[in-house]
Structures are given as structure tokens and as C-alpha cells.
Design a protein around this motif. Structure first.
Motif, PDB file in Angstrom:
ATOM      1  N   THR A  16       0.828  -1.203   0.000  1.00  0.00           N
ATOM      2  CA  THR A  16       0.000   0.000   0.000  1.00  0.00           C
ATOM      3  C   THR A  16       0.862   1.253   0.000  1.00  0.00           C
ATOM      4  O   THR A  16       0.577   2.220  -0.720  1.00  0.00           O
ATOM      5  CB  THR A  16      -0.960   0.005   1.204  1.00  0.00           C
ATOM      6  OG1 THR A  16      -1.750  -1.185   1.158  1.00  0.00           O
ATOM      7  CG2 THR A  16      -1.879   1.207   1.177  1.00  0.00           C
ATOM      8  N   LYS A  20       0.667   3.944  -3.040  1.00  0.00           N
ATOM      9  CA  LYS A  20       0.353   5.372  -2.850  1.00  0.00           C
ATOM     10  C   LYS A  20       1.396   6.252  -3.533  1.00  0.00           C
ATOM     11  O   LYS A  20       1.060   7.211  -4.223  1.00  0.00           O
ATOM     12  CB  LYS A  20       0.279   5.710  -1.369  1.00  0.00           C
ATOM     13  CG  LYS A  20      -1.000   5.265  -0.709  1.00  0.00           C
ATOM     14  CD  LYS A  20      -1.080   5.754   0.710  1.00  0.00           C
ATOM     15  CE  LYS A  20      -1.372   7.221   0.700  1.00  0.00           C
ATOM     16  NZ  LYS A  20      -2.053   7.727   1.866  1.00  0.00           N
ATOM     17  N   ILE A  35      -7.294   1.872  -9.847  1.00  0.00           N
ATOM     18  CA  ILE A  35      -6.762   0.944  -8.852  1.00  0.00           C
ATOM     19  C   ILE A  35      -7.874  -0.022  -8.479  1.00  0.00           C
ATOM     20  O   ILE A  35      -8.945   0.388  -8.037  1.00  0.00           O
ATOM     21  CB  ILE A  35      -6.258   1.693  -7.601  1.00  0.00           C
ATOM     22  CG1 ILE A  35      -5.116   2.630  -7.970  1.00  0.00           C
ATOM     23  CG2 ILE A  35      -5.822   0.694  -6.517  1.00  0.00           C
ATOM     24  CD1 ILE A  35      -4.656   3.539  -6.838  1.00  0.00           C
ATOM     25  N   GLU A  37      -8.510  -2.817  -5.906  1.00  0.00           N
ATOM     26  CA  GLU A  37      -7.911  -3.234  -4.648  1.00  0.00           C
ATOM     27  C   GLU A  37      -8.669  -4.427  -4.086  1.00  0.00           C
ATOM     28  O   GLU A  37      -9.887  -4.439  -4.039  1.00  0.00           O
ATOM     29  CB  GLU A  37      -7.962  -2.051  -3.664  1.00  0.00           C
ATOM     30  CG  GLU A  37      -7.002  -2.149  -2.522  1.00  0.00           C
ATOM     31  CD  GLU A  37      -7.545  -2.972  -1.387  1.00  0.00           C
ATOM     32  OE1 GLU A  37      -6.738  -3.661  -0.741  1.00  0.00           O
ATOM     33  OE2 GLU A  37      -8.755  -2.954  -1.145  1.00  0.00           O
ATOM     34  N   MET A  47      -8.142   0.396   1.400  1.00  0.00           N
ATOM     35  CA  MET A  47      -9.004   1.298   0.644  1.00  0.00           C
ATOM     36  C   MET A  47      -9.130   2.643   1.359  1.00  0.00           C
ATOM     37  O   MET A  47      -9.119   3.685   0.722  1.00  0.00           O
ATOM     38  CB  MET A  47     -10.376   0.659   0.435  1.00  0.00           C
ATOM     39  CG  MET A  47     -11.179   1.337  -0.632  1.00  0.00           C
ATOM     40  SD  MET A  47     -10.401   1.124  -2.246  1.00  0.00           S
ATOM     41  CE  MET A  47     -11.799   1.339  -3.287  1.00  0.00           C
ATOM     42  N   LEU A  50      -6.075   4.658   0.653  1.00  0.00           N
ATOM     43  CA  LEU A  50      -5.924   5.094  -0.735  1.00  0.00           C
ATOM     44  C   LEU A  50      -6.952   6.141  -1.150  1.00  0.00           C
ATOM     45  O   LEU A  50      -6.855   6.707  -2.238  1.00  0.00           O
ATOM     46  CB  LEU A  50      -6.021   3.884  -1.673  1.00  0.00           C
ATOM     47  CG  LEU A  50      -4.945   2.823  -1.504  1.00  0.00           C
ATOM     48  CD1 LEU A  50      -5.272   1.598  -2.349  1.00  0.00           C
ATOM     49  CD2 LEU A  50      -3.577   3.375  -1.863  1.00  0.00           C
ATOM     50  N   GLN A  51      -7.929   6.441  -0.305  1.00  0.00           N
ATOM     51  CA  GLN A  51      -9.011   7.357  -0.649  1.00  0.00           C
ATOM     52  C   GLN A  51      -8.525   8.723  -1.119  1.00  0.00           C
ATOM     53  O   GLN A  51      -9.132   9.328  -1.994  1.00  0.00           O
ATOM     54  CB  GLN A  51      -9.960   7.559   0.542  1.00  0.00           C
ATOM     55  CG  GLN A  51     -10.846   6.378   0.833  1.00  0.00           C
ATOM     56  CD  GLN A  51     -11.855   6.116  -0.275  1.00  0.00           C
ATOM     57  OE1 GLN A  51     -12.433   7.027  -0.832  1.00  0.00           O
ATOM     58  NE2 GLN A  51     -12.047   4.850  -0.579  1.00  0.00           N
ATOM     59  N   MET A  54      -8.136   9.368  -4.940  1.00  0.00           N
ATOM     60  CA  MET A  54      -9.289   9.409  -5.832  1.00  0.00           C
ATOM     61  C   MET A  54      -9.540  10.839  -6.320  1.00  0.00           C
ATOM     62  O   MET A  54      -9.471  11.787  -5.559  1.00  0.00           O
ATOM     63  CB  MET A  54     -10.531   8.873  -5.113  1.00  0.00           C
ATOM     64  CG  MET A  54     -11.642   8.529  -6.051  1.00  0.00           C
ATOM     65  SD  MET A  54     -12.925   7.471  -5.363  1.00  0.00           S
ATOM     66  CE  MET A  54     -13.124   8.030  -3.709  1.00  0.00           C
ATOM     67  N   CYS A  58      -7.843   9.452 -11.068  1.00  0.00           N
ATOM     68  CA  CYS A  58      -7.706   8.169 -10.385  1.00  0.00           C
ATOM     69  C   CYS A  58      -9.055   7.641  -9.932  1.00  0.00           C
ATOM     70  O   CYS A  58      -9.789   8.331  -9.223  1.00  0.00           O
ATOM     71  CB  CYS A  58      -6.781   8.316  -9.176  1.00  0.00           C
ATOM     72  SG  CYS A  58      -6.520   6.768  -8.271  1.00  0.00           S
ATOM     73  N   LEU A  60     -10.904   4.350  -7.941  1.00  0.00           N
ATOM     74  CA  LEU A  60     -10.648   3.253  -7.015  1.00  0.00           C
ATOM     75  C   LEU A  60     -11.848   2.316  -7.003  1.00  0.00           C
ATOM     76  O   LEU A  60     -12.983   2.759  -6.927  1.00  0.00           O
ATOM     77  CB  LEU A  60     -10.445   3.769  -5.587  1.00  0.00           C
ATOM     78  CG  LEU A  60      -9.228   4.621  -5.299  1.00  0.00           C
ATOM     79  CD1 LEU A  60      -9.308   5.169  -3.889  1.00  0.00           C
ATOM     80  CD2 LEU A  60      -7.964   3.817  -5.462  1.00  0.00           C
TER      81      LEU A  60
END
Length: 70
Positions: A16, A20, A35, A37, A47, A50-51, A54, A58, A60
Motif C-alpha cells: 500500500t 500510494k 486501482i 484493490e 481502501m 488510498l481514498q 481518488m 484516479c 478506485l
């Protein structure tokens, strides 16, 4: 052409963290990325981490329980 990078590894290997930084690099270069995931845990911590990526460049998506074996 669509390029696909598959990032795998053991729990705690740094997937992760790498993702990132790599995604941020690609977004800064003006690339559009997606992405997908997959998290096996009850709470999808990755998740949540990684928010902040977005946005317009990008997307997700999460696959819940994609590692499940019967």
C-alpha cells in the motif's frame, strides 16, 4: 495500449505504501489510472488509506473477499 501493473506481496510488505507513492507519481505525470484493490480482511484498511488518491485522474474500486477459497 493499456498498461497493467500487478502489485502483490505478503502482509506488511509495503504494498500500500508503494502503491500510494507510485500512483501519486503517475497522477503528477498527468496519467489517468485505476486501482482495483482486493482486501481479505473484515475492514478494508487499504481502501481507506488510498481514498486521498481518488479524483479526476484516479478511480478506485474494491473487490471484497477476492481471495476466498471454498
Amino acid at each position: 495500449m493499456i498498461k497493467i501493473d500487478l502489485i502483490t506481496g505478503f502482509l506488511g510488505a509495503g504494498k500500500t505504501t508503494f502503491l500510494k507513492k507510485y500512483a501519486d507519481f503517475l497522477i503528477r505525470k498527468g496519467m489517468n489510472i485505476g486501482i482495483l484493490e482486493n482486501d481479505y480482511g473484515a475492514v478494508n484498511v487499504d481502501m481507506m488509506l488510498l481514498q486521498d488518491l481518488m479524483g479526476d485522474n484516479c478511480e478506485l474500486e474494491m473487490v471484497a473477499g477476492g481471495c476466498h477459497r471454498d
